[in-house]
Design a protein around this motif. Structure first.
Motif, PDB file in Angstrom:
ATOM      1  N   ASN A 102     110.526 102.186 -24.344  1.00  0.00           N
ATOM      2  CA  ASN A 102     110.418 101.304 -23.917  1.00  0.00           C
ATOM      3  C   ASN A 102     111.594 101.184 -22.982  1.00  0.00           C
ATOM      4  O   ASN A 102     111.566  99.951 -23.151  1.00  0.00           O
ATOM      5  CB  ASN A 102     109.777  99.742 -23.988  1.00  0.00           C
ATOM      6  CG  ASN A 102     108.018 100.050 -24.387  1.00  0.00           C
ATOM      7  OD1 ASN A 102     107.288 100.732 -23.762  1.00  0.00           O
ATOM      8  ND2 ASN A 102     107.940  99.520 -25.650  1.00  0.00           N
ATOM      9  N   ARG A 104     113.820 101.247 -20.180  1.00  0.00           N
ATOM     10  CA  ARG A 104     114.022 101.127 -18.387  1.00  0.00           C
ATOM     11  C   ARG A 104     115.436 101.213 -18.432  1.00  0.00           C
ATOM     12  O   ARG A 104     116.348 101.394 -18.940  1.00  0.00           O
ATOM     13  CB  ARG A 104     113.417  99.495 -18.466  1.00  0.00           C
ATOM     14  CG  ARG A 104     112.010  99.156 -19.066  1.00  0.00           C
ATOM     15  CD  ARG A 104     110.850  99.909 -18.458  1.00  0.00           C
ATOM     16  NE  ARG A 104     109.416  99.553 -19.006  1.00  0.00           N
ATOM     17  CZ  ARG A 104     109.042 100.183 -20.007  1.00  0.00           C
ATOM     18  NH1 ARG A 104     109.375 101.185 -20.863  1.00  0.00           N
ATOM     19  NH2 ARG A 104     108.215  99.634 -20.299  1.00  0.00           N
ATOM     20  N   LYS A 136     111.183  95.286 -18.117  1.00  0.00           N
ATOM     21  CA  LYS A 136     111.865  95.584 -19.633  1.00  0.00           C
ATOM     22  C   LYS A 136     110.310  95.229 -20.756  1.00  0.00           C
ATOM     23  O   LYS A 136     110.495  95.343 -21.321  1.00  0.00           O
ATOM     24  CB  LYS A 136     112.717  94.865 -19.901  1.00  0.00           C
ATOM     25  CG  LYS A 136     113.807  95.547 -19.537  1.00  0.00           C
ATOM     26  CD  LYS A 136     115.180  95.532 -20.021  1.00  0.00           C
ATOM     27  CE  LYS A 136     115.519  94.669 -21.115  1.00  0.00           C
ATOM     28  NZ  LYS A 136     117.305  95.664 -21.338  1.00  0.00           N
ATOM     29  N   ASP A 139     104.784  96.882 -22.694  1.00  0.00           N
ATOM     30  CA  ASP A 139     104.727  97.480 -23.720  1.00  0.00           C
ATOM     31  C   ASP A 139     104.031  98.571 -23.368  1.00  0.00           C
ATOM     32  O   ASP A 139     102.864  98.439 -23.204  1.00  0.00           O
ATOM     33  CB  ASP A 139     104.862  96.640 -25.032  1.00  0.00           C
ATOM     34  CG  ASP A 139     104.539  97.511 -26.225  1.00  0.00           C
ATOM     35  OD1 ASP A 139     105.069  99.009 -26.115  1.00  0.00           O
ATOM     36  OD2 ASP A 139     104.330  97.208 -27.557  1.00  0.00           O
ATOM     37  N   PHE A 140     104.315  99.866 -22.609  1.00  0.00           N
ATOM     38  CA  PHE A 140     103.369 100.562 -22.832  1.00  0.00           C
ATOM     39  C   PHE A 140     103.169 100.768 -23.420  1.00  0.00           C
ATOM     40  O   PHE A 140     101.854 102.025 -23.495  1.00  0.00           O
ATOM     41  CB  PHE A 140     104.590 101.660 -22.356  1.00  0.00           C
ATOM     42  CG  PHE A 140     105.241 102.131 -20.636  1.00  0.00           C
ATOM     43  CD1 PHE A 140     104.414 100.924 -20.225  1.00  0.00           C
ATOM     44  CD2 PHE A 140     106.090 102.580 -20.255  1.00  0.00           C
ATOM     45  CE1 PHE A 140     105.038 101.004 -18.696  1.00  0.00           C
ATOM     46  CE2 PHE A 140     106.294 102.402 -18.691  1.00  0.00           C
ATOM     47  CZ  PHE A 140     105.876 101.400 -17.819  1.00  0.00           C
ATOM     48  N   LYS A 141     103.038 100.819 -24.986  1.00  0.00           N
ATOM     49  CA  LYS A 141     101.699 101.528 -26.147  1.00  0.00           C
ATOM     50  C   LYS A 141     100.328 100.963 -25.748  1.00  0.00           C
ATOM     51  O   LYS A 141      99.993 101.400 -26.214  1.00  0.00           O
ATOM     52  CB  LYS A 141     103.033 100.941 -27.195  1.00  0.00           C
ATOM     53  CG  LYS A 141     101.471 100.711 -28.748  1.00  0.00           C
ATOM     54  CD  LYS A 141     102.543 100.769 -29.984  1.00  0.00           C
ATOM     55  CE  LYS A 141     102.396  99.300 -29.484  1.00  0.00           C
ATOM     56  NZ  LYS A 141     103.208  98.262 -30.837  1.00  0.00           N
TER      57      LYS A 141
END
Length: 197
Positions: A102, A104, A136, A139-141
């Motif tokens: 994550n 940024r 930020k 959570d891209f997960k």
């Protein structure tokens, strides 16, 4: 909680003058560019930085991307079909395990990014630093594709709904967060000095 007790009217979990909007409504998302190895390696003398994911680790690039290991000329730009990303674009890795970290960053000037990265260029509805703090928090997960190699694209990011305050409140929130970040950074530095001693 103290903010909730301040007399501001609320609808659910957000103040009444805030709205929930999709990220795609607040800016454009574009993938980076293919970057030929023959053009890589010029770390001075170019007109534009060409950032790779590894540049997010450069000293001084912890938030604002200003230092690149690769630069390209205006002529190379005009000879290639590259997307030029505006200053204040929020950039991040879009593929591989590093995506799950994550990271940024904010572009400090018009720049190119490679095709392992993606950029979000905010429009006039959102303050660029507010969008940085928002990204930020995501959570891209929770959004990336399943598979051996995690990846994410605009079709997964654009529909994400976020709470959006008016611009004036965005700026107040950014000022508050910036002051807290500076304080935390100072405490970290002092702690590191004590550890070294």
């Amino acid at each position: 909680d103290s903010y909730k007790d301040s007399g501001v009217e609320w609808i659910g979990d957000i103040p009444i003058n805030w709205t929930f909007v999709k990220l795609g409504y607040l800016g454009s998302l574009k993938s980076g560019n293919g970057f030929s190895e023959t053009l890589q390696g010029r770390d001075v003398g170019g007109d534009y930085p060409f950032f790779k994911v590894s540049d997010t680790n450069n000293f001084g690039n912890e938030e604002l991307m200003t230092s690149s290991n690769n630069y390209v000329t205006e002529e190379e730009y005009s000879n290639n079909k590259w997307n030029l990303f505006d200053k204040n674009t929020i950039v991040f890795p879009k593929i591989g395990m590093v995506l799950l970290m994550n990271k940024r960053r904010i572009l400090g000037q018009p720049s190119f990014i490679d095709n392992n990265m993606m950029g979000f260029t905010p429009n006039k509805k959102i303050h660029y630093q507010f969008s940085y703090y928002l990204f930020k928090m995501i959570d891209f997960k929770d959004y990336c594709s399943d598979g051996t190699i995690p990846s994410i694209g605009g079709s997964q990011i654009s529909p994400i709904k976020i709470p959006l305050p008016p611009l004036s409140e965005q700026q107040q929130i950014v000022s508050f967060l910036d002051s807290k970040t500076s304080l935390i950074d100072s405490l970290i530095e002092k702690t590191q000095q004590k550890i070294e001693l």
